[in-house]
Scaffold this active site. Structure first.
Site, PDB file in Angstrom:
ATOM      1  N   GLN A   6      23.883  36.588  41.224  1.00 36.89           N
ATOM      2  CA  GLN A   6      22.649  36.897  41.945  1.00 36.89           C
ATOM      3  C   GLN A   6      21.460  36.981  40.991  1.00 36.89           C
ATOM      4  O   GLN A   6      21.577  37.465  39.869  1.00 36.89           O
ATOM      5  CB  GLN A   6      22.807  38.218  42.697  1.00 36.89           C
ATOM      6  CG  GLN A   6      21.789  38.404  43.797  1.00 36.89           C
ATOM      7  CD  GLN A   6      22.224  39.446  44.814  1.00 36.89           C
ATOM      8  OE1 GLN A   6      23.401  39.728  44.957  1.00 36.89           O
ATOM      9  NE2 GLN A   6      21.276  40.022  45.525  1.00 36.89           N
ATOM     10  N   SER A  17      29.698  37.757  38.279  1.00 39.63           N
ATOM     11  CA  SER A  17      29.667  38.575  39.488  1.00 39.63           C
ATOM     12  C   SER A  17      30.029  37.720  40.704  1.00 39.63           C
ATOM     13  O   SER A  17      31.144  37.226  40.788  1.00 39.63           O
ATOM     14  CB  SER A  17      28.299  39.248  39.633  1.00 39.63           C
ATOM     15  OG  SER A  17      28.306  40.221  40.664  1.00 39.63           O
ATOM     16  N   LEU A  18      29.109  37.507  41.661  1.00 32.80           N
ATOM     17  CA  LEU A  18      29.453  36.694  42.832  1.00 32.80           C
ATOM     18  C   LEU A  18      29.895  35.305  42.430  1.00 32.80           C
ATOM     19  O   LEU A  18      30.644  34.630  43.167  1.00 32.80           O
ATOM     20  CB  LEU A  18      28.274  36.615  43.803  1.00 32.80           C
ATOM     21  CG  LEU A  18      27.167  35.592  43.520  1.00 32.80           C
ATOM     22  CD1 LEU A  18      27.459  34.237  44.148  1.00 32.80           C
ATOM     23  CD2 LEU A  18      25.836  36.097  44.007  1.00 32.80           C
ATOM     24  N   ARG A  40      30.523  40.760  51.464  1.00 35.10           N
ATOM     25  CA  ARG A  40      30.323  41.462  50.198  1.00 35.10           C
ATOM     26  C   ARG A  40      28.872  41.926  50.070  1.00 35.10           C
ATOM     27  O   ARG A  40      28.604  43.064  49.684  1.00 35.10           O
ATOM     28  CB  ARG A  40      30.700  40.542  49.044  1.00 35.10           C
ATOM     29  CG  ARG A  40      30.633  41.148  47.642  1.00 35.10           C
ATOM     30  CD  ARG A  40      31.128  40.106  46.651  1.00 35.10           C
ATOM     31  NE  ARG A  40      31.161  40.576  45.280  1.00 35.10           N
ATOM     32  CZ  ARG A  40      30.182  40.424  44.391  1.00 35.10           C
ATOM     33  NH1 ARG A  40      29.047  39.828  44.764  1.00 35.10           N
ATOM     34  NH2 ARG A  40      30.312  40.857  43.150  1.00 35.10           N
ATOM     35  N   HIS A 100      27.844  47.028  40.559  1.00 36.66           N
ATOM     36  CA  HIS A 100      28.787  47.195  39.448  1.00 36.66           C
ATOM     37  C   HIS A 100      28.737  48.594  38.821  1.00 36.66           C
ATOM     38  O   HIS A 100      28.662  48.743  37.597  1.00 36.66           O
ATOM     39  CB  HIS A 100      28.565  46.109  38.391  1.00 36.66           C
ATOM     40  CG  HIS A 100      28.755  44.727  38.941  1.00 36.66           C
ATOM     41  ND1 HIS A 100      29.972  44.257  39.347  1.00 36.66           N
ATOM     42  CD2 HIS A 100      27.859  43.739  39.192  1.00 36.66           C
ATOM     43  CE1 HIS A 100      29.834  43.031  39.809  1.00 36.66           C
ATOM     44  NE2 HIS A 100      28.554  42.698  39.732  1.00 36.66           N
ATOM     45  N   GLN A 124      36.091  44.332  40.657  1.00 35.35           N
ATOM     46  CA  GLN A 124      34.819  43.787  40.193  1.00 35.35           C
ATOM     47  C   GLN A 124      33.613  44.453  40.865  1.00 35.35           C
ATOM     48  O   GLN A 124      32.535  44.543  40.282  1.00 35.35           O
ATOM     49  CB  GLN A 124      34.810  42.275  40.462  1.00 35.35           C
ATOM     50  CG  GLN A 124      33.593  41.525  40.011  1.00 35.35           C
ATOM     51  CD  GLN A 124      33.175  40.492  41.044  1.00 35.35           C
ATOM     52  OE1 GLN A 124      32.800  40.842  42.149  1.00 35.35           O
ATOM     53  NE2 GLN A 124      33.248  39.239  40.664  1.00 35.35           N
TER      54      GLN A 124
END
Length: 316
Positions: A9, A94-95, A119, A208, A257
């Protein structure tokens, strides 16, 4: 060995994918498949905005994935290049880990889009708007960032390292008061902390960190019902910075994660140590530059449009 890597992102912007869709029917086809899976006109939002709607986490996450997979679709259909044939491993920030798994055949495209939509929604719901924040610490390493985060925490507040991006940038996440305090502490005494600058990030939630636990629980439930197969090439996972191809391990790591640290610097170093000399960023120009700062002797190519795709094909 080539490593195919995928952005997270922050790489979203109005107009993303428009040129690629105009140039390739295969890209348009993929964007339509994502729209159908989500039951929304996501590509129209990617192409035309409005920006504030695209920036919403629930839209930005599947949009970034869609662009990455559209690039791969064009590469395969028009360039005759399949990831499994040219990559030795994959990783995503991440994503981007979902993009990487979809690209490597572990999760189908439609399911990946739906998971990322969920998510994003779960992450946004986990913490009320205004209660959390994130900040980038420039010129910081993990040890310096951890010292600062610990000092900035007040009773009942969380401030922790969320992303270890590269040797010059670490991101912290937690309660807004603690994050703002950390940024102010850097500004007031750069010499003490050994950090050049702290910059608040324009995000809608503190990703996170432990505040994301409700989102982790939502993803655990969703992923329990998701069929995951072994990827065509190993995934270097965010939370372990180690390679895995085990579907059950991958499912667990995707849950971990959500609240865990993105160990990107270590992941790139591990891929490089495993023999990756050529890193290809698919769908963005964000994590590629990080690779250059982590492994300066590696070759890096960021691929977003047709010119980039043609350059990649020539290099393979």
């Amino acid at each position: 060995m080539r490593a195919f890597i995928f952005p997270g992102q922050g790489s979203q912007k109005v107009g993303m994918g428009a040129d690629l869709a105009a140039a390739s029917p295969h890209a348009r086809e993929l964007f339509e498949e994502v729209d159908d899976a989500l039951g929304q006109k996501l590509f129209a939002l990617m192409k035309d905005g409005p920006a504030d709607e695209l920036m919403l986490t629930e839209n930005a996450q599947p949009a970034i994935m869609a662009l990455s997979l559209a690039v791969l679709r064009v590469l395969e259909k028009e360039g005759g290049v399949k990831l499994a044939d040219v990559a030795g491993c994959v990783a995503g920030h991440s994503l981007g880990e979902y993009s990487a798994l979809c690209a490597a055949g572990a999760i189908p495209l439609g399911e990946t889009a739906r998971l990322l939509k969920l998510r994003g929604q779960a992450m946004q719901r986990a913490v009320p708007v205004g209660e959390g924040a994130m900040a980038a610490l420039l010129g910081a390493d993990v040890a310096k960032a951890e010292d600062l985060a610990e000092a900035a925490e007040a009773e009942g507040e969380i401030c922790t390292v969320a992303n270890d991006n590269d040797p010059t940038q670490v991101v912290i996440s937690g309660h807004k008061g603690a994050i703002e305090r950390a940024v102010a502490m850097v500004k007031d005494d750069k010499e003490r902390w050994g950090i050049k600058r702290g910059v608040l990030l324009p995000v809608s939630a503190p990703f996170h960190c432990p505040l994301m636990q409700p989102a982790a629980e939502a993803m655990e439930k969703a992923l329990a019902d998701t069929a995951i197969t072994a990827p065509d090439v190993p995934l270097f996972a965010n939370v372990t910075a180690e390679a895995t191809s085990n579907p059950d391990v991958i499912r667990t790591l995707l849950v971990d994660q959500v609240t865990g640290r993105v160990r990107w610097r270590e992941s790139v170093a591990a891929m490089h140590d495993a023999g990756a000399e050529y890193f290809v960023e698919i769908g963005g120009k964000v994590v590629g530059p990080m690779v250059g700062r982590i492994a300066p002797d590696a070759q890096v190519l960021s691929v977003q449009g047709m010119d980039d795709i043609e350059a990649l094909i020539k290099g393979i």
